[in-house]
Scaffold this motif. Structure first.
Motif, PDB file in Angstrom:
ATOM      1  N   LYS A  84      -6.037 -45.833 -14.879  1.00 48.36           N
ATOM      2  CA  LYS A  84      -5.509 -47.173 -15.180  1.00 48.36           C
ATOM      3  C   LYS A  84      -4.553 -47.129 -16.370  1.00 48.36           C
ATOM      4  O   LYS A  84      -3.489 -47.758 -16.355  1.00 48.36           O
ATOM      5  N   ARG A  85      -4.916 -46.366 -17.395  1.00 43.54           N
ATOM      6  CA  ARG A  85      -4.034 -46.229 -18.569  1.00 43.54           C
ATOM      7  C   ARG A  85      -2.745 -45.491 -18.206  1.00 43.54           C
ATOM      8  O   ARG A  85      -1.674 -45.800 -18.743  1.00 43.54           O
ATOM      9  N   LEU A  86      -2.840 -44.506 -17.315  1.00 47.72           N
ATOM     10  CA  LEU A  86      -1.658 -43.778 -16.838  1.00 47.72           C
ATOM     11  C   LEU A  86      -0.664 -44.745 -16.207  1.00 47.72           C
ATOM     12  O   LEU A  86       0.521 -44.741 -16.537  1.00 47.72           O
ATOM     13  N   PHE A  87      -1.149 -45.597 -15.317  1.00 43.50           N
ATOM     14  CA  PHE A  87      -0.259 -46.543 -14.648  1.00 43.50           C
ATOM     15  C   PHE A  87       0.291 -47.588 -15.621  1.00 43.50           C
ATOM     16  O   PHE A  87       1.457 -47.967 -15.523  1.00 43.50           O
ATOM     17  N   ALA A  88      -0.532 -48.041 -16.543  1.00 45.47           N
ATOM     18  CA  ALA A  88      -0.062 -49.009 -17.545  1.00 45.47           C
ATOM     19  C   ALA A  88       1.034 -48.390 -18.418  1.00 45.47           C
ATOM     20  O   ALA A  88       2.041 -49.040 -18.722  1.00 45.47           O
ATOM     21  N   ALA A  89       0.860 -47.137 -18.803  1.00 45.88           N
ATOM     22  CA  ALA A  89       1.867 -46.455 -19.622  1.00 45.88           C
ATOM     23  C   ALA A  89       3.157 -46.226 -18.833  1.00 45.88           C
ATOM     24  O   ALA A  89       4.258 -46.344 -19.383  1.00 45.88           O
ATOM     25  N   TYR A  90       3.026 -45.910 -17.550  1.00 47.14           N
ATOM     26  CA  TYR A  90       4.205 -45.721 -16.708  1.00 47.14           C
ATOM     27  C   TYR A  90       4.978 -47.040 -16.621  1.00 47.14           C
ATOM     28  O   TYR A  90       6.203 -47.072 -16.793  1.00 47.14           O
ATOM     29  N   LEU A  91       4.266 -48.131 -16.392  1.00 48.37           N
ATOM     30  CA  LEU A  91       4.900 -49.444 -16.287  1.00 48.37           C
ATOM     31  C   LEU A  91       5.572 -49.835 -17.602  1.00 48.37           C
ATOM     32  O   LEU A  91       6.661 -50.405 -17.609  1.00 48.37           O
ATOM     33  N   ALA A  92       4.940 -49.502 -18.722  1.00 49.36           N
ATOM     34  CA  ALA A  92       5.482 -49.826 -20.046  1.00 49.36           C
ATOM     35  C   ALA A  92       6.516 -48.815 -20.530  1.00 49.36           C
ATOM     36  O   ALA A  92       7.055 -48.969 -21.623  1.00 49.36           O
ATOM     37  N   GLN A  93       6.780 -47.770 -19.732  1.00 47.36           N
ATOM     38  CA  GLN A  93       7.714 -46.702 -20.092  1.00 47.36           C
ATOM     39  C   GLN A  93       7.324 -46.034 -21.404  1.00 47.36           C
ATOM     40  O   GLN A  93       8.121 -45.927 -22.329  1.00 47.36           O
ATOM     41  N   ARG A  94       6.075 -45.576 -21.460  1.00 46.47           N
ATOM     42  CA  ARG A  94       5.527 -44.941 -22.661  1.00 46.47           C
ATOM     43  C   ARG A  94       5.067 -43.513 -22.336  1.00 46.47           C
ATOM     44  O   ARG A  94       3.871 -43.236 -22.288  1.00 46.47           O
ATOM     45  N   PRO A  95       6.002 -42.586 -22.110  1.00 44.41           N
ATOM     46  CA  PRO A  95       5.620 -41.224 -21.747  1.00 44.41           C
ATOM     47  C   PRO A  95       4.799 -40.516 -22.815  1.00 44.41           C
ATOM     48  O   PRO A  95       4.003 -39.631 -22.506  1.00 44.41           O
ATOM     49  N   GLU A  96       4.943 -40.900 -24.077  1.00 45.50           N
ATOM     50  CA  GLU A  96       4.189 -40.239 -25.140  1.00 45.50           C
ATOM     51  C   GLU A  96       2.680 -40.496 -24.990  1.00 45.50           C
ATOM     52  O   GLU A  96       1.868 -39.655 -25.371  1.00 45.50           O
ATOM     53  N   ILE A  97       2.321 -41.647 -24.424  1.00 44.79           N
ATOM     54  CA  ILE A  97       0.903 -41.926 -24.167  1.00 44.79           C
ATOM     55  C   ILE A  97       0.384 -41.001 -23.074  1.00 44.79           C
ATOM     56  O   ILE A  97      -0.697 -40.428 -23.182  1.00 44.79           O
ATOM     57  N   VAL A  98       1.169 -40.846 -22.023  1.00 42.31           N
ATOM     58  CA  VAL A  98       0.760 -40.019 -20.890  1.00 42.31           C
ATOM     59  C   VAL A  98       0.726 -38.541 -21.265  1.00 42.31           C
ATOM     60  O   VAL A  98      -0.163 -37.810 -20.827  1.00 42.31           O
ATOM     61  N   ASP A  99       1.642 -38.094 -22.080  1.00 39.87           N
ATOM     62  CA  ASP A  99       1.691 -36.681 -22.468  1.00 39.87           C
ATOM     63  C   ASP A  99       0.342 -36.210 -23.004  1.00 39.87           C
ATOM     64  O   ASP A  99      -0.115 -35.114 -22.678  1.00 39.87           O
ATOM     65  N   ALA A 100      -0.326 -37.054 -23.776  1.00 37.76           N
ATOM     66  CA  ALA A 100      -1.632 -36.693 -24.338  1.00 37.76           C
ATOM     67  C   ALA A 100      -2.740 -36.659 -23.283  1.00 37.76           C
ATOM     68  O   ALA A 100      -3.779 -36.040 -23.499  1.00 37.76           O
ATOM     69  N   MET A 101      -2.516 -37.287 -22.139  1.00 37.51           N
ATOM     70  CA  MET A 101      -3.513 -37.306 -21.062  1.00 37.51           C
ATOM     71  C   MET A 101      -3.462 -36.063 -20.182  1.00 37.51           C
ATOM     72  O   MET A 101      -4.394 -35.796 -19.432  1.00 37.51           O
ATOM     73  N   LEU A 102      -2.363 -35.316 -20.262  1.00 35.90           N
ATOM     74  CA  LEU A 102      -2.119 -34.225 -19.322  1.00 35.90           C
ATOM     75  C   LEU A 102      -2.649 -32.890 -19.835  1.00 35.90           C
ATOM     76  O   LEU A 102      -2.508 -32.567 -21.015  1.00 35.90           O
ATOM     77  N   ALA A 103      -3.209 -32.117 -18.921  1.00 38.12           N
ATOM     78  CA  ALA A 103      -3.640 -30.751 -19.235  1.00 38.12           C
ATOM     79  C   ALA A 103      -2.402 -29.894 -19.502  1.00 38.12           C
ATOM     80  O   ALA A 103      -1.309 -30.186 -18.998  1.00 38.12           O
ATOM     81  N   PRO A 104      -2.549 -28.823 -20.290  1.00 40.86           N
ATOM     82  CA  PRO A 104      -1.390 -27.967 -20.597  1.00 40.86           C
ATOM     83  C   PRO A 104      -0.699 -27.406 -19.352  1.00 40.86           C
ATOM     84  O   PRO A 104       0.528 -27.265 -19.338  1.00 40.86           O
ATOM     85  N   ASP A 105      -1.458 -27.116 -18.297  1.00 43.47           N
ATOM     86  CA  ASP A 105      -0.871 -26.543 -17.079  1.00 43.47           C
ATOM     87  C   ASP A 105      -0.728 -27.590 -15.968  1.00 43.47           C
ATOM     88  O   ASP A 105      -0.769 -27.272 -14.782  1.00 43.47           O
ATOM     89  N   PHE A 106      -0.492 -28.837 -16.354  1.00 42.93           N
ATOM     90  CA  PHE A 106      -0.306 -29.959 -15.439  1.00 42.93           C
ATOM     91  C   PHE A 106       0.790 -29.665 -14.427  1.00 42.93           C
ATOM     92  O   PHE A 106       1.825 -29.083 -14.762  1.00 42.93           O
TER      93      PHE A 106
END
Length: 115
Positions: free
Chosen positions: A14-36
């Motif tokens: 849910k936070r991933l989609f909210a960040a995508y909608l808000a155009q906040r890639p820095e929020i999503v970057d912290a959610m991703l595994a290093p080998d995403f």
């Protein structure tokens, strides 16, 4: 019945989609595994750098994203959603999001039809 890990992973999606909608890639970057990796009919296992370069809009593209289905199953979360575009169009997609611990390891997008 869901468990707390399933709930946490659904909340992350849910936070991933909210960040995508808000155009906040820095929020999503912290959610991703290093080998995403990210895959879709247009992208085949691209890495996180390519994901942010190719898949994040440079200007506001979506008016809203409505999550219609959200189901956690082990390391996977399946999400179905309807996206409303700024130009008035809309479409549905389904994504399989795989986790490694509390981070998103892989996103696989399955494109839907235009509505």
């Amino acid at each position: 019945m869901t468990n707390s890990l399933d709930d946490a992973r659904c909340d992350t999606v849910k936070r991933l989609f909210a960040a995508y909608l808000a155009q906040r890639p820095e929020i999503v970057d912290a959610m991703l595994a290093p080998d995403f990796t990210f895959s879709s009919p247009r992208d085949d296992h691209i890495d996180r750098k390519s994901y942010f370069e190719q898949c994040w809009p440079k200007e506001k593209t979506f008016r809203d994203i409505h999550i219609e289905h959200l189901l956690a199953d082990g390391d996977d979360v399946i999400v179905g959603y309807r996206a409303e575009k700024m130009d008035g169009g809309s479409f549905r997609n389904v994504e399989l999001i795989r986790f490694a611990g509390d981070r998103i390891l892989e996103v696989n997008v399955y494109f839907g039809r235009n509505l």
